[in-house]
Design an enzyme around this catalytic site. Structure first.
Site, PDB file in Angstrom:
ATOM      1  N   GLY A 284     -13.587 -26.275 -26.883  1.00 47.99           N
ATOM      2  CA  GLY A 284     -12.447 -26.182 -26.027  1.00 47.99           C
ATOM      3  C   GLY A 284     -12.075 -27.425 -25.208  1.00 47.99           C
ATOM      4  O   GLY A 284     -12.634 -28.338 -25.163  1.00 47.99           O
TER       5      GLY A 284
ATOM      6  N   HIS B 236     -20.159 -28.977 -25.507  1.00 49.98           N
ATOM      7  CA  HIS B 236     -19.096 -30.146 -25.724  1.00 49.98           C
ATOM      8  C   HIS B 236     -19.038 -30.409 -24.361  1.00 49.98           C
ATOM      9  O   HIS B 236     -18.784 -29.965 -23.391  1.00 49.98           O
ATOM     10  CB  HIS B 236     -17.867 -29.924 -26.139  1.00 49.98           C
ATOM     11  CG  HIS B 236     -17.688 -29.574 -27.857  1.00 49.98           C
ATOM     12  ND1 HIS B 236     -18.431 -28.458 -28.364  1.00 49.98           N
ATOM     13  CD2 HIS B 236     -17.063 -30.099 -28.631  1.00 49.98           C
ATOM     14  CE1 HIS B 236     -18.270 -28.512 -29.640  1.00 49.98           C
ATOM     15  NE2 HIS B 236     -17.479 -29.252 -30.072  1.00 49.98           N
TER      16      HIS B 236
ATOM     17  N   GLU C 103     -16.480 -35.563 -23.591  1.00 49.23           N
ATOM     18  CA  GLU C 103     -15.629 -35.790 -24.567  1.00 49.23           C
ATOM     19  C   GLU C 103     -14.333 -36.365 -24.293  1.00 49.23           C
ATOM     20  O   GLU C 103     -13.733 -37.265 -24.743  1.00 49.23           O
ATOM     21  CB  GLU C 103     -15.658 -34.445 -25.671  1.00 49.23           C
ATOM     22  CG  GLU C 103     -14.638 -34.752 -26.830  1.00 49.23           C
ATOM     23  CD  GLU C 103     -14.460 -33.404 -27.641  1.00 49.23           C
ATOM     24  OE1 GLU C 103     -14.057 -33.485 -28.491  1.00 49.23           O
ATOM     25  OE2 GLU C 103     -14.871 -32.449 -27.138  1.00 49.23           O
TER      26      GLU C 103
END
Length: 236
Positions: A162, A189, A192
């Site tokens: 997300g 994640h 990013e």
């Protein structure tokens, strides 16, 4: 290179589907055909937020758990085309749960597809459930509770995906602590779409074993040195 057996450790099951499958899902959901312009608009974006918007839109086209058969039909072709013998895929259940899908029914369908691919192609797929920043900490814990209740052998861990700018890792520390206590693998994640602090928080606050993307680490020399020392992988 195509002949070399490979491992794929960062992929999203709903994002590997072909445009033909997207069109089928759209037709089934809306009762009308998707135009070429619709397809072009869906796949035209300039940043992570745009990708997430398209990702959620595609998820909205799913109408029942049998749609995952279409997903894994494309998945099997992807594995074949790239000679991937071992794969860990993210699966993001939250949008489907909000539509009324059963987690057990979804995972039963996914597991059948995984077994079929293993039997026919001798390729192994494992699942990381995306607890997702997009829907908040309470939802992430709810996803973890479903995983622990399900005890599905194909689920090996959780991942935090997300919009990282809107959902910093520190908000999910409790969920990741609970997952690790239960013996699940944990990944996130990070780096990013925001600076390297996000990577450091994912490592220090969540205790992750791998970082998805991690691209902004390049701007942080002490972090690069630490990653080299610990050999914590970046999925680039």
């Amino acid at each position: 290179l195509q002949a070399v057996p490979k491992a794929e450790i960062h992929i999203h099951s709903e994002a590997v589907i072909s445009r033909d499958t997207v069109k089928k899902l759209y037709q089934e959901c809306n009762g009308t055909s998707m135009t070429d312009a619709d397809v072009k608009n869906l796949f035209s974006y300039n940043d992570l937020g745009g990708f997430i918007g398209s990702f959620l839109k595609i998820q909205s086209y799913f109408t029942n758990t049998s749609d995952f058969d279409l997903v894994f039909s494309d998945f099997s072709k992807y594995l074949d085309d790239n000679n991937i013998v071992y794969c860990e895929t993210f699966f993001s259940p939250t949008s489907f749960l909000k539509k009324g899908f059963s987690f057990s029914d979804m995972m039963a369908t996914v597991s059948k597809s995984i077994e079929r691919i293993k039997a026919k192609q001798n390729r192994i797929i494992k699942v990381l459930i995306d607890v997702s920043r997009t829907f908040g900490e309470e939802n992430a814990q709810n996803n973890l509770d479903l995983i622990l209740k399900e005890k599905n052998k194909d689920i090996i861990g959780i991942g935090l995906g997300g919009d990282e700018a809107k959902g910093p890792a520190k908000e999910y520390a409790r969920v990741f602590q609970n997952a690790k206590k239960a013996g699940l693998h944990v990944v996130a994640h990070a780096g990013e779409d925001v600076d390297s602090w996000s990577i450091k928080d994912a490592i220090n606050l969540l205790g992750v074993e791998r970082i998805g993307h991690g691209i902004t680490a390049v701007n942080d020399e002490p972090l690069i040195a630490e990653l080299a020392k610990t050999k914590l992988p970046l999925e680039i």
